[in-house]
Each structure stands twice: as structure tokens, then as C-alpha cells.
Design a protein around this motif. Structure first.
Motif, short mmCIF file in Angstrom:
data_model
loop_
_atom_site.label_atom_id
_atom_site.label_comp_id
_atom_site.label_asym_id
_atom_site.label_seq_id
_atom_site.Cartn_x
_atom_site.Cartn_y
_atom_site.Cartn_z
N SER A 176 0.83 -1.21 0.00
CA SER A 176 0.00 0.00 0.00
C SER A 176 0.86 1.25 0.00
CB SER A 176 -0.91 0.02 1.23
OG SER A 176 -1.57 1.28 1.33
N SER A 177 0.42 2.26 -0.75
CA SER A 177 1.10 3.55 -0.77
C SER A 177 0.86 4.34 0.52
CB SER A 177 0.65 4.37 -1.98
OG SER A 177 -0.74 4.64 -1.90
N LEU A 178 0.03 3.81 1.41
CA LEU A 178 -0.25 4.47 2.69
C LEU A 178 0.37 3.71 3.87
CD1 LEU A 178 -4.01 5.33 2.04
CD2 LEU A 178 -2.06 6.89 1.90
N ALA A 179 1.21 2.73 3.58
CA ALA A 179 1.82 1.93 4.64
C ALA A 179 2.97 2.69 5.30
CB ALA A 179 2.34 0.62 4.07
N PRO A 180 3.13 2.53 6.61
CA PRO A 180 4.30 3.12 7.28
C PRO A 180 5.57 2.65 6.57
CG PRO A 180 2.75 2.27 8.90
CD PRO A 180 2.27 1.80 7.55
N GLY A 181 6.50 3.58 6.41
CA GLY A 181 7.74 3.27 5.71
C GLY A 181 7.70 3.63 4.23
N HIS A 182 6.51 3.73 3.65
CA HIS A 182 6.36 4.16 2.25
C HIS A 182 6.33 5.68 2.25
CE1 HIS A 182 4.54 4.91 -1.66
NE2 HIS A 182 4.78 3.64 -1.98
N PRO A 183 6.96 6.33 1.26
CA PRO A 183 6.92 7.80 1.23
C PRO A 183 5.49 8.36 1.20
CG PRO A 183 8.23 6.93 -0.62
CD PRO A 183 7.73 5.76 0.16
#
Length: 190
Positions: free
Chosen positions: A61-68
Motif C-alpha cells: 500500500s502507498s499508505l503503509a508506514p515506511g512508504h513515502p
């Protein structure tokens, strides 16, 4: 409409992740401008403010922690001393302490805006209303995305936005625009 110390502003999921795939075309390019105006007016009024961020647990997911994409959009991150609630589902009240925080502040009215109108904003508004909060959605400070239907056709984001704001207005929330919300703050100051 009048906002006072029992009214909390809740920006929902105003995050960079919506600029990454798989999100389709978005409506309301004025969402950020209107949201920043609301935040500024709210901060100047000194009323309760609780930010909500989606910390996705879905792989990739683009909303996951660690993803910009998990980061707040420029200008939307909580300032020092401002509360942040993180969630992993659509409703900001599910699996979080948002309701407890609001009740401890004596809040009886919530003012919501953010991304996306038809998903997390709408779901949070519905739960808020069901929990007994007077619920206000600032429609022109929300945005949503084109969405494929079951037949493979794409429903334009503007149509989705109109339908969801109409549904919220019919039963769950008062729907206003940014100018109306800011005017309600100014009435308080007068």
C-alpha cells in the motif's frame, strides 16, 4: 452554525500516498488550498484539532508506514502539541482512541475534511453521527477518485463526490464549504 470549544476539526488522511498507483484521477484540485485555510483558521481560533493518518496494513500500500506516501501532504502534518490518531481501517473511530480523546475534551461537534470523500471521510462521518456527535463535513476540502464499476466503466470522481456528499447531507452530517466553516469560527470570535 456556530463553532465553539466543544467543536473539533479532524483532517482525515491528507497524505502523499494518494499520488501513487493504484489511485486513479482525483477531483477537486482546490482540496489542499481549502484544507490549509481551515487548518490556519482553526489554529488561530485555538479550538480542538485532531489529525488522522491512515497507516495501511495492506502489503504494497502507498499508505503503509515506511512508504513515502504515508507522509502528510505539505502543510498538513500536525504541529508540535497537536494530536495524531493513526488508523488502519476506513473509520477513524475503529481501533483508535479518537472517541475517548474527543469525550475527554468535551467535544460534541466534529468538523471533518480530507481524502477520500467516499471512503474514510464518509465512513468516519457516519460513525461519528452514530456515536452522537453533531457532524459537519467540509465538502470543498474533500476529494475522491475516479472509480471503476462492476461493468468496467469508470465513474468520474465528481459524480462520486456529489453522491456521497448528498448521502451524508441526507442523514449523517451537515455539509458546508470552507467559507461557511471559517465564517462559523469568525462568528465565535465576534
Amino acid at each position: 452554525m456556530n463553532f465553539d470549544a466543544r467543536t473539533a476539526l479532524i483532517p482525515i488522511d491528507v497524505q502523499c500516498g494518494f499520488d501513487f498507483p493504484p489511485w486513479l484521477a482525483r477531483n477537486n484540485p482546490a482540496m489542499e488550498t481549502n484544507g490549509l485555510r481551515l487548518l490556519d483558521a482553526w489554529r488561530r481560533a485555538g479550538l480542538p484539532l485532531i489529525h488522522v493518518r491512515h497507516d495501511s496494513v495492506m502489503a504494497g500500500s502507498s499508505l503503509a508506514p515506511g512508504h513515502p506516501g504515508n507522509a502528510h501532504r505539505p502543510g498538513f502534518a500536525p504541529l508540535e502539541g497537536e494530536a495524531l490518531v493513526t488508523k488502519s481501517v476506513n473509520a477513524a473511530f475503529i481501533g483508535t482512541d479518537l472517541d475517548l480523546r474527543l469525550r475527554r475534551l468535551g467535544v460534541d461537534t466534529v468538523v471533518l475534511f480530507g481524502i477520500s470523500t467516499d471512503m474514510c471521510v464518509s465512513t468516519t462521518a457516519r460513525v461519528a453521527a452514530n456515536l452522537g456527535y453533531r457532524t459537519v463535513v467540509v465538502g470543498d476540502a474533500c476529494a475522491c477518485f475516479d472509480l471503476p464499476d462492476a461493468d468496467g466503466r469508470v465513474i468520474p470522481a465528481d459524480q462520486i463526490q456529489r453522491a456521497h456528499l448528498a448521502t451524508l447531507r441526507a442523514e449523517f452530517a451537515q455539509v458546508v464549504d470552507t467559507d461557511e466553516a471559517i465564517a462559523a469560527l469568525m462568528t465565535r470570535a465576534a
